[in-house]
Design a protein around this motif. Structure first.
Motif, PDB file in Angstrom:
ATOM      1  N   ILE A   1     -14.431  12.547   8.952  1.00 29.71           N
ATOM      2  CA  ILE A   1     -14.371  13.599   9.975  1.00 29.71           C
ATOM      3  C   ILE A   1     -15.700  13.678  10.719  1.00 29.71           C
ATOM      4  O   ILE A   1     -15.728  13.792  11.950  1.00 29.71           O
ATOM      5  CB  ILE A   1     -14.013  14.954   9.330  1.00 29.71           C
ATOM      6  N   GLU A   2     -16.813  13.594   9.993  1.00 27.07           N
ATOM      7  CA  GLU A   2     -18.123  13.635  10.637  1.00 27.07           C
ATOM      8  C   GLU A   2     -18.322  12.427  11.551  1.00 27.07           C
ATOM      9  O   GLU A   2     -18.896  12.551  12.631  1.00 27.07           O
ATOM     10  CB  GLU A   2     -19.232  13.692   9.588  1.00 27.07           C
ATOM     11  N   THR A   3     -17.839  11.261  11.133  1.00 26.46           N
ATOM     12  CA  THR A   3     -17.953  10.066  11.972  1.00 26.46           C
ATOM     13  C   THR A   3     -17.168  10.243  13.259  1.00 26.46           C
ATOM     14  O   THR A   3     -17.663   9.916  14.351  1.00 26.46           O
ATOM     15  CB  THR A   3     -17.461   8.827  11.202  1.00 26.46           C
TER      16      THR A   3
ATOM     17  N   LEU B   1     -15.400  13.871  -0.292  1.00 26.69           N
ATOM     18  CA  LEU B   1     -16.599  13.416   0.407  1.00 26.69           C
ATOM     19  C   LEU B   1     -16.269  12.310   1.404  1.00 26.69           C
ATOM     20  O   LEU B   1     -16.813  12.281   2.516  1.00 26.69           O
ATOM     21  CB  LEU B   1     -17.654  12.941  -0.592  1.00 26.69           C
ATOM     22  N   ILE B   2     -15.388  11.405   1.024  1.00 26.74           N
ATOM     23  CA  ILE B   2     -14.973  10.343   1.936  1.00 26.74           C
ATOM     24  C   ILE B   2     -14.274  10.948   3.151  1.00 26.74           C
ATOM     25  O   ILE B   2     -14.536  10.552   4.301  1.00 26.74           O
ATOM     26  CB  ILE B   2     -14.064   9.325   1.215  1.00 26.74           C
ATOM     27  N   GLU B   3     -13.402  11.919   2.914  1.00 23.88           N
ATOM     28  CA  GLU B   3     -12.702  12.578   4.012  1.00 23.88           C
ATOM     29  C   GLU B   3     -13.684  13.297   4.934  1.00 23.88           C
ATOM     30  O   GLU B   3     -13.588  13.196   6.161  1.00 23.88           O
ATOM     31  CB  GLU B   3     -11.689  13.574   3.438  1.00 23.88           C
ATOM     32  N   ILE B   4     -14.667  13.972   4.354  1.00 22.49           N
ATOM     33  CA  ILE B   4     -15.678  14.675   5.156  1.00 22.49           C
ATOM     34  C   ILE B   4     -16.485  13.674   5.973  1.00 22.49           C
ATOM     35  O   ILE B   4     -16.772  13.900   7.149  1.00 22.49           O
ATOM     36  CB  ILE B   4     -16.580  15.529   4.239  1.00 22.49           C
TER      37      ILE B   4
ATOM     38  N   LYS C   1     -17.182  11.342  19.093  1.00 23.73           N
ATOM     39  CA  LYS C   1     -16.776  12.202  20.211  1.00 23.73           C
ATOM     40  C   LYS C   1     -18.006  12.805  20.890  1.00 23.73           C
ATOM     41  O   LYS C   1     -18.097  12.841  22.117  1.00 23.73           O
ATOM     42  CB  LYS C   1     -15.867  13.326  19.716  1.00 23.73           C
ATOM     43  N   ARG C   2     -18.939  13.288  20.097  1.00 30.38           N
ATOM     44  CA  ARG C   2     -20.146  13.907  20.632  1.00 30.38           C
ATOM     45  C   ARG C   2     -20.964  12.877  21.423  1.00 30.38           C
ATOM     46  O   ARG C   2     -21.445  13.157  22.526  1.00 30.38           O
ATOM     47  CB  ARG C   2     -20.970  14.484  19.489  1.00 30.38           C
TER      48      ARG C   2
END
Length: 158
Positions: free
Chosen positions: A97-99, A91-94, A104-105
């Motif tokens: 990645i989402e951050t 969950l921390i890794e996800i 970027k977005r």
């Protein structure tokens, strides 16, 4: 060291007492004595060393059973802790990645809103024979006109 008292009560066994035969013939009492291991299924009185041995075996068996159940519980708890740690790490890794994707977005949205893109890195200057002393200043080629136009203007020496 404990001393055994010597006397008539030392050798007394209530299970063999002729006056208690009616009491021990009671169905409920016989069942209890059988359950405790003091008499066999055929109704014979168990001698003391055999009784102690069977009692010790039962206690040992119960102790081993308890240890095994504790080991199973501990192993289950350890596996559950490891599973939760694995899920937490994923969950921390996800989230990371989402951050990154969100940043970027947002950066792309910002540049599109402003109508420009960030400049790319400046072009690299080649350092070869065309550069003066490898400093990155291009050599000025003499023009086809006068030779004096290509020479730097310098004050005359005094």
């Amino acid at each position: 060291m404990t001393l055994k008292p010597v006397g008539p009560l030392d050798s007394y066994n209530s299970l063999t007492d002729e006056y208690l035969v009616d009491y021990f013939n009671n169905k409920r009492i016989r069942k209890h004595l059988r359950h405790m291991g003091l008499i066999t299924r055929r109704g014979e009185v168990v001698d003391e060393p055999t009784f102690r041995y069977t009692t010790a075996r039962k206690e040992h068996r119960a102790h081993v059973k308890e240890l095994m159940s504790q080991a199973v519980i501990n192993k289950t708890l350890e596996l559950e802790r490891n599973r939760r740690a694995f899920i937490r790490d994923k969950l921390i890794e996800i989230r990371k990645i989402e951050t990154v994707n969100k940043v970027k977005r947002d950066r792309d949205d910002y540049t599109l809103d402003k109508g420009f893109r960030p400049k790319s890195a400046p072009p690299k200057v080649k350092q070869d024979a065309e550069c003066v002393a490898g400093v990155g200043i291009p050599r000025v080629a003499p023009s086809s006109g006068s030779l004096s136009s290509s020479l730097p203007t310098v004050a005359p020496p005094i």
